[in-house]
Design a protein around this motif. Structure first.
Motif, PDB file in Angstrom:
ATOM      1  N   MET A   1       0.821  -1.207   0.000  1.00 38.57           N
ATOM      2  CA  MET A   1       0.000   0.000   0.000  1.00 38.57           C
ATOM      3  C   MET A   1       0.850   1.250   0.000  1.00 38.57           C
ATOM      4  SD  MET A   1      -3.174  -0.755  -0.189  1.00 38.57           S
ATOM      5  CE  MET A   1      -3.922   0.755   0.382  1.00 38.57           C
ATOM      6  N   GLY A   2       1.945   1.214   0.814  1.00 33.65           N
ATOM      7  CA  GLY A   2       2.812   2.389   0.862  1.00 33.65           C
ATOM      8  C   GLY A   2       3.376   2.708  -0.501  1.00 33.65           C
ATOM      9  N   ALA A   3       3.717   1.643  -1.260  1.00 36.04           N
ATOM     10  CA  ALA A   3       4.274   1.872  -2.583  1.00 36.04           C
ATOM     11  C   ALA A   3       3.234   2.439  -3.527  1.00 36.04           C
ATOM     12  CB  ALA A   3       4.843   0.575  -3.154  1.00 36.04           C
ATOM     13  N   LEU A   4       1.959   1.953  -3.357  1.00 36.62           N
ATOM     14  CA  LEU A   4       0.892   2.437  -4.232  1.00 36.62           C
ATOM     15  C   LEU A   4       0.552   3.886  -3.983  1.00 36.62           C
ATOM     16  CD1 LEU A   4      -1.521  -0.645  -4.182  1.00 36.62           C
ATOM     17  CD2 LEU A   4       0.037   0.048  -6.011  1.00 36.62           C
ATOM     18  N   ASN A   5       0.671   4.305  -2.717  1.00 38.79           N
ATOM     19  CA  ASN A   5       0.300   5.671  -2.343  1.00 38.79           C
ATOM     20  C   ASN A   5       1.468   6.645  -2.386  1.00 38.79           C
ATOM     21  OD1 ASN A   5      -2.353   4.892  -1.893  1.00 38.79           O
ATOM     22  ND2 ASN A   5      -1.926   4.294   0.250  1.00 38.79           N
ATOM     23  N   ALA A   6       2.632   6.162  -2.807  1.00 34.46           N
ATOM     24  CA  ALA A   6       3.812   7.033  -2.813  1.00 34.46           C
ATOM     25  C   ALA A   6       3.610   8.191  -3.791  1.00 34.46           C
ATOM     26  CB  ALA A   6       5.050   6.228  -3.210  1.00 34.46           C
ATOM     27  N   THR A   7       4.106   9.359  -3.402  1.00 33.07           N
ATOM     28  CA  THR A   7       3.989  10.535  -4.260  1.00 33.07           C
ATOM     29  C   THR A   7       4.948  10.412  -5.423  1.00 33.07           C
ATOM     30  OG1 THR A   7       3.463  11.882  -2.341  1.00 33.07           O
ATOM     31  CG2 THR A   7       4.179  13.051  -4.339  1.00 33.07           C
ATOM     32  N   PRO A   8       4.452  10.546  -6.661  1.00 38.83           N
ATOM     33  CA  PRO A   8       5.354  10.408  -7.812  1.00 38.83           C
ATOM     34  C   PRO A   8       6.385  11.521  -7.842  1.00 38.83           C
ATOM     35  CG  PRO A   8       3.213  11.255  -8.498  1.00 38.83           C
ATOM     36  CD  PRO A   8       3.070  10.836  -7.069  1.00 38.83           C
ATOM     37  N   LYS A   9       7.571  11.179  -8.286  1.00 38.14           N
ATOM     38  CA  LYS A   9       8.626  12.171  -8.376  1.00 38.14           C
ATOM     39  C   LYS A   9       8.361  13.104  -9.540  1.00 38.14           C
ATOM     40  CE  LYS A   9      12.266   9.258  -6.425  1.00 38.14           C
ATOM     41  NZ  LYS A   9      13.609   8.686  -6.646  1.00 38.14           N
ATOM     42  N   PRO A  10       8.658  14.409  -9.380  1.00 45.40           N
ATOM     43  CA  PRO A  10       8.442  15.336 -10.486  1.00 45.40           C
ATOM     44  C   PRO A  10       9.405  15.043 -11.630  1.00 45.40           C
ATOM     45  CG  PRO A  10       9.630  16.424  -8.712  1.00 45.40           C
ATOM     46  CD  PRO A  10       9.188  15.088  -8.191  1.00 45.40           C
ATOM     47  N   ALA A  11       8.975  15.369 -12.826  1.00 49.77           N
ATOM     48  CA  ALA A  11       9.845  15.165 -13.988  1.00 49.77           C
ATOM     49  C   ALA A  11      11.083  16.022 -13.866  1.00 49.77           C
ATOM     50  CB  ALA A  11       9.082  15.518 -15.270  1.00 49.77           C
ATOM     51  N   ARG A  12      12.202  15.468 -14.281  1.00 49.22           N
ATOM     52  CA  ARG A  12      13.461  16.196 -14.199  1.00 49.22           C
ATOM     53  C   ARG A  12      13.513  17.274 -15.287  1.00 49.22           C
ATOM     54  NH1 ARG A  12      19.535  13.584 -14.651  1.00 49.22           N
ATOM     55  NH2 ARG A  12      20.676  15.522 -14.244  1.00 49.22           N
ATOM     56  N   THR A  13      13.810  18.465 -14.893  1.00 51.83           N
ATOM     57  CA  THR A  13      13.908  19.577 -15.841  1.00 51.83           C
ATOM     58  C   THR A  13      15.301  20.175 -15.799  1.00 51.83           C
ATOM     59  OG1 THR A  13      13.124  21.159 -14.193  1.00 51.83           O
ATOM     60  CG2 THR A  13      11.461  20.139 -15.620  1.00 51.83           C
ATOM     61  N   SER A  14      15.628  20.946 -16.817  1.00 50.77           N
ATOM     62  CA  SER A  14      16.931  21.585 -16.881  1.00 50.77           C
ATOM     63  C   SER A  14      17.053  22.643 -15.803  1.00 50.77           C
ATOM     64  CB  SER A  14      17.119  22.216 -18.264  1.00 50.77           C
ATOM     65  OG  SER A  14      18.266  23.021 -18.289  1.00 50.77           O
ATOM     66  N   LYS A  15      18.254  22.787 -15.229  1.00 50.78           N
ATOM     67  CA  LYS A  15      18.505  23.838 -14.262  1.00 50.78           C
ATOM     68  C   LYS A  15      18.761  25.171 -14.930  1.00 50.78           C
ATOM     69  CE  LYS A  15      20.703  20.681 -10.942  1.00 50.78           C
ATOM     70  NZ  LYS A  15      21.946  20.406 -10.173  1.00 50.78           N
ATOM     71  N   ALA A  16      18.971  25.160 -16.222  1.00 50.72           N
ATOM     72  CA  ALA A  16      19.359  26.369 -16.935  1.00 50.72           C
ATOM     73  C   ALA A  16      18.150  27.230 -17.268  1.00 50.72           C
ATOM     74  CB  ALA A  16      20.101  26.008 -18.213  1.00 50.72           C
ATOM     75  N   VAL A  17      18.335  28.547 -17.163  1.00 52.21           N
ATOM     76  CA  VAL A  17      17.315  29.521 -17.539  1.00 52.21           C
ATOM     77  C   VAL A  17      17.904  30.435 -18.598  1.00 52.21           C
ATOM     78  CG1 VAL A  17      15.842  31.400 -16.709  1.00 52.21           C
ATOM     79  CG2 VAL A  17      16.289  29.434 -15.239  1.00 52.21           C
ATOM     80  N   PHE A  18      17.131  30.708 -19.639  1.00 50.36           N
ATOM     81  CA  PHE A  18      17.587  31.570 -20.718  1.00 50.36           C
ATOM     82  C   PHE A  18      16.523  32.589 -21.073  1.00 50.36           C
ATOM     83  CE2 PHE A  18      19.728  27.482 -21.308  1.00 50.36           C
ATOM     84  CZ  PHE A  18      21.059  27.887 -21.297  1.00 50.36           C
ATOM     85  N   ALA A  19      16.970  33.741 -21.560  1.00 51.28           N
ATOM     86  CA  ALA A  19      16.059  34.785 -21.999  1.00 51.28           C
ATOM     87  C   ALA A  19      15.680  34.573 -23.456  1.00 51.28           C
ATOM     88  CB  ALA A  19      16.710  36.162 -21.827  1.00 51.28           C
ATOM     89  N   ALA A  20      14.573  35.178 -23.870  1.00 47.38           N
ATOM     90  CA  ALA A  20      14.166  35.132 -25.273  1.00 47.38           C
ATOM     91  C   ALA A  20      15.123  35.979 -26.105  1.00 47.38           C
ATOM     92  CB  ALA A  20      12.739  35.646 -25.422  1.00 47.38           C
ATOM     93  N   ALA A  21      15.357  35.551 -27.346  1.00 49.18           N
ATOM     94  CA  ALA A  21      16.338  36.226 -28.202  1.00 49.18           C
ATOM     95  C   ALA A  21      15.720  37.318 -29.066  1.00 49.18           C
ATOM     96  CB  ALA A  21      17.026  35.202 -29.097  1.00 49.18           C
ATOM     97  N   GLY A  22      14.514  37.745 -28.755  1.00 51.81           N
ATOM     98  CA  GLY A  22      13.871  38.763 -29.579  1.00 51.81           C
ATOM     99  C   GLY A  22      14.056  40.176 -29.076  1.00 51.81           C
ATOM    100  N   SER A  23      14.889  40.371 -28.062  1.00 50.86           N
ATOM    101  CA  SER A  23      15.049  41.695 -27.469  1.00 50.86           C
ATOM    102  C   SER A  23      16.083  42.524 -28.226  1.00 50.86           C
ATOM    103  CB  SER A  23      15.486  41.567 -26.012  1.00 50.86           C
ATOM    104  OG  SER A  23      16.854  41.193 -25.937  1.00 50.86           O
ATOM    105  N   PRO A  24      16.038  43.857 -28.066  1.00 49.60           N
ATOM    106  CA  PRO A  24      17.056  44.698 -28.712  1.00 49.60           C
ATOM    107  C   PRO A  24      18.462  44.454 -28.180  1.00 49.60           C
ATOM    108  CG  PRO A  24      15.676  45.994 -27.235  1.00 49.60           C
ATOM    109  CD  PRO A  24      15.022  44.663 -27.373  1.00 49.60           C
ATOM    110  N   TYR A  25      18.579  43.938 -26.968  1.00 45.00           N
ATOM    111  CA  TYR A  25      19.899  43.641 -26.425  1.00 45.00           C
ATOM    112  C   TYR A  25      20.586  42.565 -27.249  1.00 45.00           C
ATOM    113  CZ  TYR A  25      18.168  46.141 -22.303  1.00 45.00           C
ATOM    114  OH  TYR A  25      17.647  47.084 -21.454  1.00 45.00           O
ATOM    115  N   PHE A  26      19.840  41.528 -27.608  1.00 45.28           N
ATOM    116  CA  PHE A  26      20.409  40.440 -28.408  1.00 45.28           C
ATOM    117  C   PHE A  26      20.865  40.944 -29.773  1.00 45.28           C
ATOM    118  CE2 PHE A  26      19.699  37.228 -31.719  1.00 45.28           C
ATOM    119  CZ  PHE A  26      20.610  36.274 -31.317  1.00 45.28           C
ATOM    120  N   SER A  27      20.030  41.747 -30.429  1.00 51.72           N
ATOM    121  CA  SER A  27      20.386  42.235 -31.762  1.00 51.72           C
ATOM    122  C   SER A  27      21.608  43.144 -31.721  1.00 51.72           C
ATOM    123  CB  SER A  27      19.203  42.980 -32.389  1.00 51.72           C
ATOM    124  OG  SER A  27      18.789  44.072 -31.589  1.00 51.72           O
TER     125      SER A  27
END
Length: 241
Positions: A1-27
């Protein structure tokens, strides 16, 4: 039962964060990178010697292209870095075609600089080929290594990934460029070639390492001003465009 009720682990995501490339800074950074590469290609047609040290006339400009590439890779991600590299690649090709047309145009009777123009820009196609091929491979490797390290460690270790990625990129860039450009600037012996490669690699990498604190400040400046930088990253570590 404990195994059935265990909370599923969240999907692994990248630790990296990036900005959108459409800004005037990028150009703006993209435009600067294109100008630096074109000017360094012109300067590279001149062999330069500081005593026993051999380099070319574009030596003081080209490291700046990698610093700008680091800013794009760190702030905007690999997709934006790849786009900027390909755009710069295209601009370099356009510049050599423009030089070719300038040389081929018939000279006016009062113009006496044709020989000098041909001597300065005539072999530029080989320099540009060497430069853009080295730039393409080196910058792609630099961007890929930097982004992969960021995906692994997140925002931590900025200085380490700047130095590590620069070392990989500059080595490949310098080796490819020197192998093609050496004969253009008059290098003919194995000793001179090794000197050219080693001096170029050590110099370019050393300049980037020296400027790492400044590069870090510039990157943080961009991160603070990019409104999309705090958004969650995509699964592949790319930027939202």
């Amino acid at each position: 039962m404990g195994a059935l009720n265990a909370t599923p682990k969240p999907a692994r995501t990248s630790k990296a964060v990036f900005a959108a490339a459409g800004s005037p800074y990028f150009s703006t950074v993209l435009a600067l990178m294109g100008a630096v590469v074109i000017l360094s290609n012109i300067g590279a047609s001149k062999g330069v010697a500081f005593g026993p040290l051999i380099t070319d006339g574009g030596f003081f400009l080209f490291p700046l292209a990698y610093i700008l590439g680091d800013v794009i890779s760190e702030v905007y991600g690999f997709k934006a870095a790849r786009r900027s590299i390909l755009v710069t690649f295209g601009l370099a090709i356009f510049s050599v075609l423009a030089f070719w047309v300038m040389i081929a145009l018939p000279s006016a009777d009062f113009y006496d600089g044709q020989d000098a123009l041909e001597r300065t820009l005539g072999p530029i196609w080989r320099i540009v080929f060497a430069s853009i091929l080295g730039f393409l491979v080196g910058q792609m490797a630099n961007a890929w290594v930097l982004v992969k390290l960021k995906e692994r460690f997140g925002e931590r270790g900025l200085i380490g990934r700047l130095i590590g990625s620069s070392g990989v990129g500059e080595f490949l860039d310098t080796l490819i460029f020197c192998s093609i450009a050496a004969s253009v600037i008059g290098i003919s012996t194995a000793g001179e070639f090794m000197n050219y490669v080693v001096v170029g690699f050590v110099y370019k990498t050393g300049v980037e390492i020296i400027f790492v604190p400044l590069t870090s400040l510039v990157i943080r400046w961009f991160k603070r001003r990019e409104p999309g930088y705090a958004q969650q990253p995509t699964q592949d570590g790319g930027n939202r465009t």
